[in-house]
Enzyme design. Structure first.
Site, PDB file in Angstrom:
ATOM      1  N   ALA A  16       0.741  -1.243  -0.200  1.00  0.00           N
ATOM      2  CA  ALA A  16      -0.113  -0.076  -0.216  1.00  0.00           C
ATOM      3  C   ALA A  16       0.832   1.179  -0.055  1.00  0.00           C
ATOM      4  O   ALA A  16       0.380   2.208   0.504  1.00  0.00           O
ATOM      5  CB  ALA A  16      -0.894  -0.106   1.162  1.00  0.00           C
ATOM      6  N   ALA A  17       2.060   1.070  -0.676  1.00  0.00           N
ATOM      7  CA  ALA A  17       2.984   2.253  -0.440  1.00  0.00           C
ATOM      8  C   ALA A  17       3.105   3.266  -1.828  1.00  0.00           C
ATOM      9  O   ALA A  17       3.544   4.059  -1.782  1.00  0.00           O
ATOM     10  CB  ALA A  17       4.414   1.816  -0.200  1.00  0.00           C
ATOM     11  N   ARG A  22      -1.785   9.345 -10.410  1.00  0.00           N
ATOM     12  CA  ARG A  22      -2.607   9.756 -11.368  1.00  0.00           C
ATOM     13  C   ARG A  22      -4.382   9.621 -11.007  1.00  0.00           C
ATOM     14  O   ARG A  22      -5.136  10.097 -11.676  1.00  0.00           O
ATOM     15  CB  ARG A  22      -2.680   8.252 -12.253  1.00  0.00           C
ATOM     16  CG  ARG A  22      -1.537   8.433 -13.398  1.00  0.00           C
ATOM     17  CD  ARG A  22      -1.689   7.001 -14.158  1.00  0.00           C
ATOM     18  NE  ARG A  22      -1.072   5.860 -13.733  1.00  0.00           N
ATOM     19  CZ  ARG A  22      -0.649   4.661 -14.138  1.00  0.00           C
ATOM     20  NH1 ARG A  22      -1.568   4.514 -15.109  1.00  0.00           N
ATOM     21  NH2 ARG A  22      -0.435   3.590 -13.531  1.00  0.00           N
ATOM     22  N   ASN A 232      -5.864   2.910 -10.779  1.00  0.00           N
ATOM     23  CA  ASN A 232      -4.727   3.646 -10.804  1.00  0.00           C
ATOM     24  C   ASN A 232      -5.207   5.234 -11.146  1.00  0.00           C
ATOM     25  O   ASN A 232      -4.520   6.065 -10.597  1.00  0.00           O
ATOM     26  CB  ASN A 232      -3.736   3.319 -12.084  1.00  0.00           C
ATOM     27  CG  ASN A 232      -2.935   2.211 -11.676  1.00  0.00           C
ATOM     28  OD1 ASN A 232      -2.331   2.012 -10.540  1.00  0.00           O
ATOM     29  ND2 ASN A 232      -3.050   1.051 -12.609  1.00  0.00           N
ATOM     30  N   LYS A 339     -32.967  11.080  11.582  1.00  0.00           N
ATOM     31  CA  LYS A 339     -31.570  11.075  12.191  1.00  0.00           C
ATOM     32  C   LYS A 339     -31.570  10.823  13.648  1.00  0.00           C
ATOM     33  O   LYS A 339     -32.225  11.436  14.443  1.00  0.00           O
ATOM     34  CB  LYS A 339     -31.117  12.398  11.869  1.00  0.00           C
ATOM     35  CG  LYS A 339     -29.271  12.299  11.892  1.00  0.00           C
ATOM     36  CD  LYS A 339     -28.913  12.526  13.458  1.00  0.00           C
ATOM     37  CE  LYS A 339     -29.174  14.034  13.895  1.00  0.00           C
ATOM     38  NZ  LYS A 339     -28.817  14.223  15.122  1.00  0.00           N
ATOM     39  N   ASN A 365     -48.811   9.350  15.030  1.00  0.00           N
ATOM     40  CA  ASN A 365     -49.075   9.697  13.796  1.00  0.00           C
ATOM     41  C   ASN A 365     -48.267  11.263  13.872  1.00  0.00           C
ATOM     42  O   ASN A 365     -48.690  11.866  14.680  1.00  0.00           O
ATOM     43  CB  ASN A 365     -50.262   9.932  13.316  1.00  0.00           C
ATOM     44  CG  ASN A 365     -50.543  10.536  11.943  1.00  0.00           C
ATOM     45  OD1 ASN A 365     -50.607   9.789  11.025  1.00  0.00           O
ATOM     46  ND2 ASN A 365     -50.599  11.918  11.608  1.00  0.00           N
TER      47      ASN A 365
END
Length: 452
Positions: A16-17, A22, A232, A339, A365
């Site tokens: 993961a380096a 791009r 990429n 929420k 309601n």
């Protein structure tokens, strides 16, 4: 007794380096998301069955290390200080090799790889191979390394396109990058790799030729091209998203859900959908959503971090934000936002309403235009609405406040104090009427306008 992969100690080395230039992003490439989870997270999930995880990151990429530990707290982090090639990156994790029978090398920008494919690579090692290579038949092999096989179909070398001859470039069997290496032979094979190539880098792919030259067994595992898609740039990221969504939609439908227009529905990697669920067109489901049997998600709704109970309905144009919990047969209608709130069994929040940081009791309601006023600019407060309550349209409930069971709130009220069970609360200005006022007002205004 023949060894099985499950009898062998396993290590995943996840590379993961890469800089990911791009992507044209301030965020590391491997942290970009597919189906609501980072690419690194997808690879870690695919490698979940392996005993140990080593993640190789670039210098200063603490955010990548943090994501790896968030997904897999026991992951060991290694830093590749200089970008000198894939073999060099794997060797950055050499301290983790001790005790591993199988070392599986994965790439954090190849998010679609499946656990079954990793298991197939390990199975090849269990059967005696020193190196197992993942390959695919490319529709267009341009740009990929080619896998060159011996007369018995075993990998003999991998040739990067820049180093390949015209005849080798004609080969359509391409290197996916992922491979498995015997733990007892890995260091000897890797340490002997040199940088005698066009890029002057230490290629992991050279391990195949070294193993073949030493008379060590090599094996080929073939995957579908879409599974080994490397990302990429943003175009490839979108393609990976498309493949991931097709997988998720297919799994949902085979699991008993109806997607009216599957191509318009977007799911998350962790979406859980029960049987006889119906999802209409244009629905977007983010991470952390569970939808129970028989629920209906109407068109153009957006759900994230929400639980939808059995036979509950959402939308159209409904929004469930994190912490929304709908009990069985609850109804959240069009242009309603929920929420951090629980909507009780059979309760109705039909239209044009915001319910935040609240609980709504069973069979209550909630009228149109109702809002719970839950935030004073510094703190959030909770609204409690009991069972069988009725909240009239265009009312504001200013938290903290409790509406008792069976209570009524008159339309247009601003409620700032608790309402007792079975009471009627009306909190609005008193209506007054002046006979003939409107006719008089119009006459005066017309006179002013005409200049009389």
């Amino acid at each position: 007794m023949e060894a099985r992969p499950t009898d062998r100690r396993s290590l995943a080395v996840i590379l993961a380096a890469g800089e990911g230039t791009r992507m044209k992003s301030r965020r590391p490439k491997v942290l970009h998301e597919v189906a609501g989870r980072s690419m690194l997270g997808h690879v870690l999930a695919a490698a979940a069955a392996l005993d140990e995880i080593a993640v190789v990151i670039g210098a200063g990429k603490e955010d990548v290390a943090a994501e790896a530990r968030r997904q897999r707290p026991d992951a060991k982090i290694f830093v590749q200080e200089k970008q000198l090639g894939t073999a060099h990156a794997v060797l950055a994790a050499r301290e983790a090799f001790a005790g591993a029978d199988d070392i599986v090398v994965l790439f954090a920008d190849t998010p679609l790889v499946r656990a079954e494919t990793i298991a197939a690579l390990r199975a090849a090692l269990a059967e005696g191979a020193a190196v197992a290579v993942l390959a695919f038949e490319a529709a267009d092999p341009h740009g990929y390394g080619r896998i060159l096989c011996d007369s018995e179909g075993r990998p003999a070398a991998i040739r990067e396109e820049k180093d390949a001859s015209p005849a080798e470039r004609a080969c359509r069997l391409c290197n996916a990058g992922l491979m498995a290496v015997s733990g007892t032979k890995a260091l000897a094979l890797l340490d002997g790799i040199d940088a005698a190539n066009a890029q002057k880098e230490y290629y992991l792919t050279d391990i195949v030729a070294r193993a073949a030259a030493a008379g060590l067994g090599t094996r080929l595992v073939v995957a579908a091209e879409e599974e080994v898609l490397g990302v990429n740039d943003r175009v490839q990221l979108a393609r990976a998203e498309s493949v991931a969504q097709e997988r998720l939609r297919r799994a949902a439908m085979l699991g008993g859900a109806t997607l009216i227009a599957p191509q318009t529905v977007f799911l998350s990697h962790d979406t859980k959908i029960g049987r006889d669920v119906t999802i209409e067109p244009g629905v977007v489901i983010g991470p952390g959503v569970e939808i129970a049997d028989g629920a209906v998600i109407h068109a153009y709704s957006h759900l994230e971090g929400a639980l939808v109970g059995e036979r509950a309905t959402v939308g159209p144009y409904g929004r469930l934000r994190p912490g929304a919990k709908l009990a069985a047969q609850a109804k959240v209608g069009n242009f309603v936002e929920i929420k951090g709130a629980e909507i009780g069994e059979g309760a109705k929040v039909n239209h044009l309403t915001y319910i935040g940081d609240a609980s709504v009791g069973a069979h209550s309601n909630i009228g149109a235009g109702v809002i719970t006023c839950n935030y004073d600019g510094f703190f959030k407060y909770r609204t409690i609405i009991g069972e069988n309550a009725f909240i009239g349209s265009n009312s504001a409930l200013v938290a903290p406040v409790t509406i008792g069971d069976g209570a009524y709130v008159g339309s247009g009220s601003v409620v700032t104090k608790d309402v007792s069970a079975d009471a009627l609360a009306v909190a609005r200005g008193r209506q007054m009427e002046k006979e003939g006022w409107a006719e008089s007002f119009r006459r005066v205004q017309k006179a002013k306008k005409s200049g009389a």
